[in-house]
Structure formats: structure tokens, C-alpha cells
Write a protein that holds these residues in place. Structure first.
Motif, PDB file in Angstrom:
ATOM      1  N   THR A  26      23.634   2.558  11.387  1.00 39.42           N
ATOM      2  CA  THR A  26      23.747   2.959   9.983  1.00 39.42           C
ATOM      3  C   THR A  26      24.319   4.360   9.865  1.00 39.42           C
ATOM      4  O   THR A  26      25.215   4.611   9.045  1.00 39.42           O
ATOM      5  N   LEU A  27      23.822   5.280  10.684  1.00 37.88           N
ATOM      6  CA  LEU A  27      24.306   6.661  10.634  1.00 37.88           C
ATOM      7  C   LEU A  27      25.781   6.750  11.028  1.00 37.88           C
ATOM      8  O   LEU A  27      26.547   7.492  10.402  1.00 37.88           O
ATOM      9  N   LEU A  28      26.198   5.989  12.025  1.00 41.76           N
ATOM     10  CA  LEU A  28      27.603   5.988  12.426  1.00 41.76           C
ATOM     11  C   LEU A  28      28.486   5.543  11.263  1.00 41.76           C
ATOM     12  O   LEU A  28      29.499   6.183  10.954  1.00 41.76           O
ATOM     13  N   LEU A  80      25.727   2.014  21.639  1.00 39.18           N
ATOM     14  CA  LEU A  80      25.005   2.757  20.602  1.00 39.18           C
ATOM     15  C   LEU A  80      23.862   3.561  21.187  1.00 39.18           C
ATOM     16  O   LEU A  80      23.412   4.524  20.581  1.00 39.18           O
ATOM     17  N   ALA A  81      23.410   3.174  22.357  1.00 38.76           N
ATOM     18  CA  ALA A  81      22.324   3.913  23.011  1.00 38.76           C
ATOM     19  C   ALA A  81      22.777   5.327  23.358  1.00 38.76           C
ATOM     20  O   ALA A  81      21.957   6.226  23.504  1.00 38.76           O
ATOM     21  N   GLY A  82      24.087   5.527  23.492  1.00 39.19           N
ATOM     22  CA  GLY A  82      24.625   6.845  23.803  1.00 39.19           C
ATOM     23  C   GLY A  82      24.788   7.750  22.594  1.00 39.19           C
ATOM     24  O   GLY A  82      25.109   8.925  22.737  1.00 39.19           O
ATOM     25  N   LEU A  83      24.575   7.207  21.403  1.00 31.94           N
ATOM     26  CA  LEU A  83      24.680   8.022  20.188  1.00 31.94           C
ATOM     27  C   LEU A  83      23.354   8.696  19.879  1.00 31.94           C
ATOM     28  O   LEU A  83      22.286   8.143  20.132  1.00 31.94           O
ATOM     29  N   ASN A  84      23.460   9.891  19.322  1.00 32.58           N
ATOM     30  CA  ASN A  84      22.266  10.602  18.862  1.00 32.58           C
ATOM     31  C   ASN A  84      22.658  11.498  17.698  1.00 32.58           C
ATOM     32  O   ASN A  84      23.844  11.602  17.355  1.00 32.58           O
ATOM     33  N   ASP A  85      21.684  12.147  17.097  1.00 30.84           N
ATOM     34  CA  ASP A  85      21.963  12.999  15.935  1.00 30.84           C
ATOM     35  C   ASP A  85      22.939  14.123  16.254  1.00 30.84           C
ATOM     36  O   ASP A  85      23.636  14.608  15.370  1.00 30.84           O
ATOM     37  N   GLY A  86      23.012  14.512  17.516  1.00 29.97           N
ATOM     38  CA  GLY A  86      23.873  15.613  17.902  1.00 29.97           C
ATOM     39  C   GLY A  86      25.321  15.238  18.160  1.00 29.97           C
ATOM     40  O   GLY A  86      26.180  16.115  18.183  1.00 29.97           O
ATOM     41  N   ASN A  87      25.618  13.939  18.364  1.00 28.26           N
ATOM     42  CA  ASN A  87      27.001  13.567  18.670  1.00 28.26           C
ATOM     43  C   ASN A  87      27.597  12.509  17.752  1.00 28.26           C
ATOM     44  O   ASN A  87      28.791  12.233  17.823  1.00 28.26           O
ATOM     45  N   VAL A  88      26.803  11.917  16.882  1.00 30.09           N
ATOM     46  CA  VAL A  88      27.300  10.806  16.074  1.00 30.09           C
ATOM     47  C   VAL A  88      28.405  11.247  15.110  1.00 30.09           C
ATOM     48  O   VAL A  88      29.364  10.501  14.883  1.00 30.09           O
ATOM     49  N   GLU A  89      28.335  12.440  14.587  1.00 29.57           N
ATOM     50  CA  GLU A  89      29.384  12.903  13.680  1.00 29.57           C
ATOM     51  C   GLU A  89      30.701  13.106  14.438  1.00 29.57           C
ATOM     52  O   GLU A  89      31.781  12.751  13.944  1.00 29.57           O
ATOM     53  N   TYR A  90      30.629  13.665  15.639  1.00 35.25           N
ATOM     54  CA  TYR A  90      31.820  13.833  16.479  1.00 35.25           C
ATOM     55  C   TYR A  90      32.465  12.478  16.759  1.00 35.25           C
ATOM     56  O   TYR A  90      33.688  12.317  16.637  1.00 35.25           O
ATOM     57  N   ALA A  92      32.108   9.664  15.037  1.00 36.82           N
ATOM     58  CA  ALA A  92      32.638   9.107  13.793  1.00 36.82           C
ATOM     59  C   ALA A  92      33.968   9.758  13.421  1.00 36.82           C
ATOM     60  O   ALA A  92      34.914   9.060  13.028  1.00 36.82           O
ATOM     61  N   ASN A  93      34.064  11.066  13.541  1.00 33.52           N
ATOM     62  CA  ASN A  93      35.318  11.749  13.219  1.00 33.52           C
ATOM     63  C   ASN A  93      36.441  11.308  14.150  1.00 33.52           C
ATOM     64  O   ASN A  93      37.587  11.126  13.720  1.00 33.52           O
ATOM     65  N   ALA A  94      36.131  11.134  15.422  1.00 33.80           N
ATOM     66  CA  ALA A  94      37.131  10.682  16.390  1.00 33.80           C
ATOM     67  C   ALA A  94      37.565   9.246  16.098  1.00 33.80           C
ATOM     68  O   ALA A  94      38.762   8.935  16.125  1.00 33.80           O
ATOM     69  N   VAL A  95      36.610   8.378  15.815  1.00 32.49           N
ATOM     70  CA  VAL A  95      36.938   6.988  15.479  1.00 32.49           C
ATOM     71  C   VAL A  95      37.812   6.958  14.233  1.00 32.49           C
ATOM     72  O   VAL A  95      38.814   6.235  14.175  1.00 32.49           O
ATOM     73  N   HIS A  96      37.456   7.754  13.248  1.00 30.36           N
ATOM     74  CA  HIS A  96      38.282   7.804  12.035  1.00 30.36           C
ATOM     75  C   HIS A  96      39.694   8.287  12.363  1.00 30.36           C
ATOM     76  O   HIS A  96      40.679   7.724  11.875  1.00 30.36           O
ATOM     77  N   ALA A  97      39.798   9.291  13.195  1.00 28.07           N
ATOM     78  CA  ALA A  97      41.118   9.834  13.548  1.00 28.07           C
ATOM     79  C   ALA A  97      42.016   8.783  14.197  1.00 28.07           C
ATOM     80  O   ALA A  97      43.219   8.747  13.931  1.00 28.07           O
ATOM     81  N   VAL A  98      41.452   7.921  15.027  1.00 30.01           N
ATOM     82  CA  VAL A  98      42.289   6.941  15.723  1.00 30.01           C
ATOM     83  C   VAL A  98      42.474   5.635  14.936  1.00 30.01           C
ATOM     84  O   VAL A  98      43.351   4.840  15.270  1.00 30.01           O
ATOM     85  N   THR A  99      41.674   5.416  13.891  1.00 25.96           N
ATOM     86  CA  THR A  99      41.799   4.176  13.106  1.00 25.96           C
ATOM     87  C   THR A  99      42.423   4.409  11.735  1.00 25.96           C
ATOM     88  O   THR A  99      42.808   3.439  11.082  1.00 25.96           O
ATOM     89  N   ASP A 100      42.528   5.638  11.309  1.00 25.47           N
ATOM     90  CA  ASP A 100      43.025   5.936   9.962  1.00 25.47           C
ATOM     91  C   ASP A 100      44.433   5.364   9.768  1.00 25.47           C
ATOM     92  O   ASP A 100      45.338   5.654  10.555  1.00 25.47           O
ATOM     93  N   GLY A 101      44.587   4.560   8.749  1.00 24.58           N
ATOM     94  CA  GLY A 101      45.881   3.969   8.434  1.00 24.58           C
ATOM     95  C   GLY A 101      46.273   2.801   9.319  1.00 24.58           C
ATOM     96  O   GLY A 101      47.386   2.289   9.212  1.00 24.58           O
ATOM     97  N   LYS A 102      45.372   2.380  10.172  1.00 23.92           N
ATOM     98  CA  LYS A 102      45.652   1.267  11.085  1.00 23.92           C
ATOM     99  C   LYS A 102      44.655   0.142  10.831  1.00 23.92           C
ATOM    100  O   LYS A 102      43.566   0.370  10.316  1.00 23.92           O
ATOM    101  N   SER A 103      45.021  -1.039  11.233  1.00 20.26           N
ATOM    102  CA  SER A 103      44.177  -2.210  11.041  1.00 20.26           C
ATOM    103  C   SER A 103      43.145  -2.320  12.172  1.00 20.26           C
ATOM    104  O   SER A 103      43.449  -2.059  13.327  1.00 20.26           O
ATOM    105  N   ILE A 104      41.938  -2.700  11.784  1.00 16.60           N
ATOM    106  CA  ILE A 104      40.896  -3.060  12.755  1.00 16.60           C
ATOM    107  C   ILE A 104      40.456  -4.488  12.452  1.00 16.60           C
ATOM    108  O   ILE A 104      40.669  -4.984  11.348  1.00 16.60           O
ATOM    109  N   THR A 105      39.840  -5.139  13.422  1.00 18.71           N
ATOM    110  CA  THR A 105      39.326  -6.482  13.199  1.00 18.71           C
ATOM    111  C   THR A 105      37.815  -6.435  13.075  1.00 18.71           C
ATOM    112  O   THR A 105      37.161  -5.621  13.712  1.00 18.71           O
TER     113      THR A 105
END
Length: 106
Positions: A26-28, A80-90, A92-105
Motif C-alpha cells: 500500500t505504501l509503495l 516487498l520484504a526488502g522495502l521499509n519506511d526508509g527506502n520505499v520512497e526512493y 517509488a521515485n525510481a520506479v516512476h522515473a523508469v515507467t513514466d510515459g511508458k506502458s506497463i502490464t
């Protein structure tokens, strides 16, 4: 698991772990939206288990690894086990950077 106390402890810890992983899902997704993603990430929150299928292709996954040092399988599965409050924003920002304007399934 013959000991009732240990059995209760075991199942309690399993419930805690499952709850934490679900909250990371949910946080991601919340952080992806906050980063500006317009993709529908409901497939991430709708899944169960320690991994999430993101819908990213191999090129996106490769970019996450090479540019952001985020490691996942090339078919878009991320732990998801590797995500925590300290890295989830990083992440998410990286995922957004590589998916922005592109199609995902989904």
C-alpha cells in the motif's frame, strides 16, 4: 508446533510479517502516486505474498538496476520484504522515473 505457546507465537509472527508486507504494498503504491505516476498500480495492492509483479518490462528492470541499484527479476517481480519506511520512497521515485510515459502490464 506441539507446544501451544510456541504455536501461538509462530502464527502471531506470521500474521505480523504478512501485515507488514501488505502495508509495504500500500505504501509503495501511495508513494508512486505521490511521485506523479498516473499508472494504475492496483495490481500491486491486489496481490499477496512476499513478491509483487510490477508490470515493468526487462528494459525498465535493467534501468532500475543500473541507474538506481534496485535489484529485481527481469520479468518485473520485486521483493516487498526488502522495502521499509526508509527506502520505499526512493524505490517509488525510481520506479516512476523508469515507467513514466511508458506502458506497463497489469
Amino acid at each position: 508446533l506441539d507446544d501451544a505457546g510456541l504455536t501461538d507465537q509462530y502464527y502471531g509472527e506470521c500474521k505480523t510479517m504478512a501485515s507488514r508486507i501488505q502495508s509495504m504494498r500500500t505504501l509503495l503504491v501511495d508513494k508512486l502516486k505521490a511521485a506523479g505516476s498516473t499508472h494504475d498500480w492496483s495490481h500491486v495492492t491486489g496481490q499477496i505474498g512476499m513478491f509483487a509483479f510490477t508490470g515493468m518490462n526487462s528494459a525498465m528492470c535493467d534501468e532500475l538496476t543500473s541507474k538506481y541499484s534496485i535489484f529485481l527479476t527481469r520479468d518485473g517481480r520485486i521483493s516487498l520484504a526488502g522495502l521499509n519506511d526508509g527506502n520505499v520512497e526512493y524505490v517509488a521515485n525510481a520506479v516512476h522515473a523508469v515507467t513514466d510515459g511508458k506502458s506497463i502490464t497489469a
